[in-house]
Design an enzyme around this catalytic site. Structure first.
Site, mmCIF file in Angstrom:
data_model
loop_
_atom_site.group_PDB
_atom_site.id
_atom_site.type_symbol
_atom_site.label_atom_id
_atom_site.label_comp_id
_atom_site.label_asym_id
_atom_site.label_seq_id
_atom_site.Cartn_x
_atom_site.Cartn_y
_atom_site.Cartn_z
ATOM 1 N N VAL A 137 0.818 -1.233 0.346
ATOM 2 C CA VAL A 137 -0.036 -0.157 0.020
ATOM 3 C C VAL A 137 0.850 1.308 0.157
ATOM 4 O O VAL A 137 1.937 1.419 0.813
ATOM 5 C CB VAL A 137 -1.398 0.333 1.873
ATOM 6 C CG1 VAL A 137 -1.895 1.082 1.327
ATOM 7 C CG2 VAL A 137 -1.646 -1.227 1.151
ATOM 8 N N GLY A 169 -1.454 12.347 3.447
ATOM 9 C CA GLY A 169 -1.800 13.099 4.375
ATOM 10 C C GLY A 169 -3.632 14.291 4.110
ATOM 11 O O GLY A 169 -4.522 14.297 5.045
ATOM 12 N N GLY A 178 -5.893 11.678 3.400
ATOM 13 C CA GLY A 178 -6.886 10.950 3.213
ATOM 14 C C GLY A 178 -7.188 9.986 2.174
ATOM 15 O O GLY A 178 -8.055 8.639 2.185
ATOM 16 N N LEU A 179 -5.973 9.650 1.390
ATOM 17 C CA LEU A 179 -6.139 8.931 -0.051
ATOM 18 C C LEU A 179 -6.134 7.246 0.635
ATOM 19 O O LEU A 179 -6.325 6.655 -0.231
ATOM 20 C CB LEU A 179 -5.112 9.374 -0.720
ATOM 21 C CG LEU A 179 -5.678 10.654 -1.167
ATOM 22 C CD1 LEU A 179 -4.436 11.253 -2.531
ATOM 23 C CD2 LEU A 179 -7.114 11.325 -2.444
ATOM 24 N N TYR A 209 -3.961 1.553 10.422
ATOM 25 C CA TYR A 209 -4.748 0.296 9.799
ATOM 26 C C TYR A 209 -5.656 0.114 11.219
ATOM 27 O O TYR A 209 -6.435 -0.209 10.620
ATOM 28 C CB TYR A 209 -3.894 -0.587 9.307
ATOM 29 C CG TYR A 209 -3.175 -1.066 7.944
ATOM 30 C CD1 TYR A 209 -1.551 -0.508 8.006
ATOM 31 C CD2 TYR A 209 -4.308 -0.912 6.871
ATOM 32 C CE1 TYR A 209 -1.269 -0.455 7.231
ATOM 33 C CE2 TYR A 209 -3.602 -0.935 5.814
ATOM 34 C CZ TYR A 209 -1.346 -1.155 5.493
ATOM 35 O OH TYR A 209 -1.196 -0.442 4.626
#
Lengths: 265, 237
Positions: A202, A210, A212-213, A245
């Site tokens: 990922v 930063g 939220g993507l 996570y």
């Protein structure tokens, strides 16, 4: 041109040979839709139209790769036909999905669209560049390409710049947009298509972090996996992203389950 | 370390898909079990040798669930999903033994319970010990063992992305036949097949009590210090 040796004594890369410049016709995950989906999803600006020819070529590729796992390794034999027929019915094809996540206007009057895409094309070289940007060690390109091709799901984020004063959708504009399309994020998952899945790799371009993507990437991936009733979703997180996570619903070492890795002596 | 292979080898000489071997109990287990010192087992990496019914039976005998967390699913294995999972696994290893060997041990008091823990026994010993069983058993011993007349007693599978990573799952051996090196054989076969495809990043999720076994097979905690995480939030409607 990278040539893949086909003799049985070689260890095994996937048997297709890859074009050098970009990773095109065989780039879909092997369980790509077997049926020609005539635009089940509206294709927005800035995305490449999925060509039916490519889908068709991949139809046979996915059947072939469903049968023979690895041509180079003679120990894997072809499955009996009856099983694979049922398998085709059982496994729902992963249709390609593409939609705009975020759209915003930049200072110089350009509009930037962040497009989420799953089951689409990835240029391995772009991915390599992105991995360099986040500081990951380099991995062999052929292996990277094979891994992408055979992952159950690959989700990407692209950034597309277009001028705000755009009017008609001419060919020129399409070309311009294709040039301005930049890979800024990716996440992929491997799975046995039934019970277990593991999320690997990922990453989001540091310039776009930063916002939220990354969260959106993983969330959508997880949701798609859960929709397919794949219950055991696991991943191996570096120490600095454990909290990331956790906020997405993952738990560290649940019920004492830990991952161990094979280290040859 | 010499390896003796009895059966016909199909395929590349170094990558056999079907193999007949002997496994041996360690000396300390001698008295307790009615099983002979060494028994022949048949290892197959072919998917067509996997009988789904037998496999499901093995799951329940080993008390193993496809779902990591009990809340995700019931103990009953979904056959359709199992078939998909097997067909989509890159590596599948099945171990069979002669039915009368499996039955023998079932009847006698089992040494181990549901523990999947195994020590790194040497399954290298190839000495054949003739057991003083009945004539019927001796006749069965003579018959060659193959997947159709053998009973599934061990299993393991792995799926990968054919490039970088692989993940080992559903490793199990009949509790009564544990501690004979079968589990280790399965793991070694899986890793050998994966490394022959140039995949070296092999992961295995294991419970606390399974860790010593995997450690003995060559697995260890991640050297990069990563944390294993699993999705535990329930699906919102």
């Amino acid at each position: 041109m990278i040539l893949i040796p086909t003799s049985s004594s070689s260890s095994s890369y996937s048997c297709c040979s890859l074009p050098q410049a970009s990773f095109s016709s065989n780039s879909y995950p092997s369980n790509q839709s077997l049926f020609l989906s005539k635009s089940a999803y509206p294709i927005r600006h800035g995305s490449r139209k999925l060509k039916t020819l490519r889908l068709r070529a991949n139809f046979w590729e996915s059947i072939r790769s469903g049968f023979v796992k690895n041509n180079n390794n003679t120990t894997q034999l072809v499955e009996p036909p009856s099983t694979t027929e049922e398998e085709d019915e059982d496994t729902e094809p992963l249709l390609p999905v593409e939609f705009t996540l975020v759209e915003r206007t930049l200072q110089d009057g350009f509009i930037e669209e962040i497009i989420f895409s799953s089951g689409g094309e990835i240029d391995v070289y772009d991915l390599q560049t992105l991995c360099d940007k986040v500081g990951w060690p380099r991995r062999p390109l052929t292996k990277l390409a094979a891994a992408l091709k055979n992952s159950y799901m690959v989700a990407t984020l692209h950034s597309v710049l277009k001028p705000s004063s755009s009017s008609s959708e001419g060919d020129n504009e399409q070309q311009q947009q294709q040039q301005n399309k930049k890979l800024i994020g990716m996440a992929r998952a491997t799975s046995d298509h039934a019970f277990n899945a593991t999320i690997w790799d990922v990453l989001v371009d540091p310039e776009y972090q930063g916002q939220g993507l990354g969260k959106a990437l993983v969330e959508k991936l997880v949701r798609a996996l859960l929709q397919r009733d794949i219950g055991n979703i696991s991943l191996f997180a570096d120490s600095q992203v454990v909290d990331f996570y956790q906020n997405l619903g993952f738990e560290a070492d649940p019920e004492g389950i830990k991952g161990m890795f094979w280290y040859p002596k | 370390m010499t390896e003796m292979v009895f059966a016909v080898c199909v395929g590349n000489a170094s990558l056999v898909s079907m193999e007949l071997r002997w496994v041996r109990r360690s000396k300390c287990d001698d008295a307790a079990s009615a099983l002979p010192r060494s028994i022949p087992i048949f290892i197959s990496t072919l998917k067509k040798d996997v009988n789904l019914e037998e496999l499901r039976h093995l799951y329940s005998r080993c008390d193993h669930s496809c779902h990591r967390f009990s809340k995700n699913g019931s103990g009953i294995v979904d056959m359709k999903k199992l078939r998909t999972a097997i067909s989509r696994s890159d590596v599948v290893v099945s171990v069979f033994c002669k039915p009368h060997h499996a039955v023998l041990v079932e009847e006698s008091a089992s040494v181990n319970d549901d523990d999947a823990e195994e020590e790194s026994l040497s399954s290298d010993s190839r000495k054949q010990n003739k057991d003083e069983s009945s004539l019927g058993d001796m006749f069965q011993d003579v018959l060659p063992l193959n997947p159709t007349n053998g009973q599934l007693v061990g299993f393991g599978r792995a799926y990968s992305d054919y490039g970088l990573t692989a993940s080992v799952h559903d490793l199990m051996v009949l509790p009564s036949l544990q501690r004979m090196g079968i589990g280790k054989l399965i793991v070694n076969r899986i890793t050998r097949l994966l490394t022959s495809r140039d995949i070296y990043d092999i992961a295995a999720l294991c419970f606390e009590h399974e860790r010593p076994f995997f450690k003995a097979c060559g697995f260890a905690d991640d050297r990069m210090g990563s944390t294993t995480m699993m999705f535990t939030k329930s699906l919102e409607a």
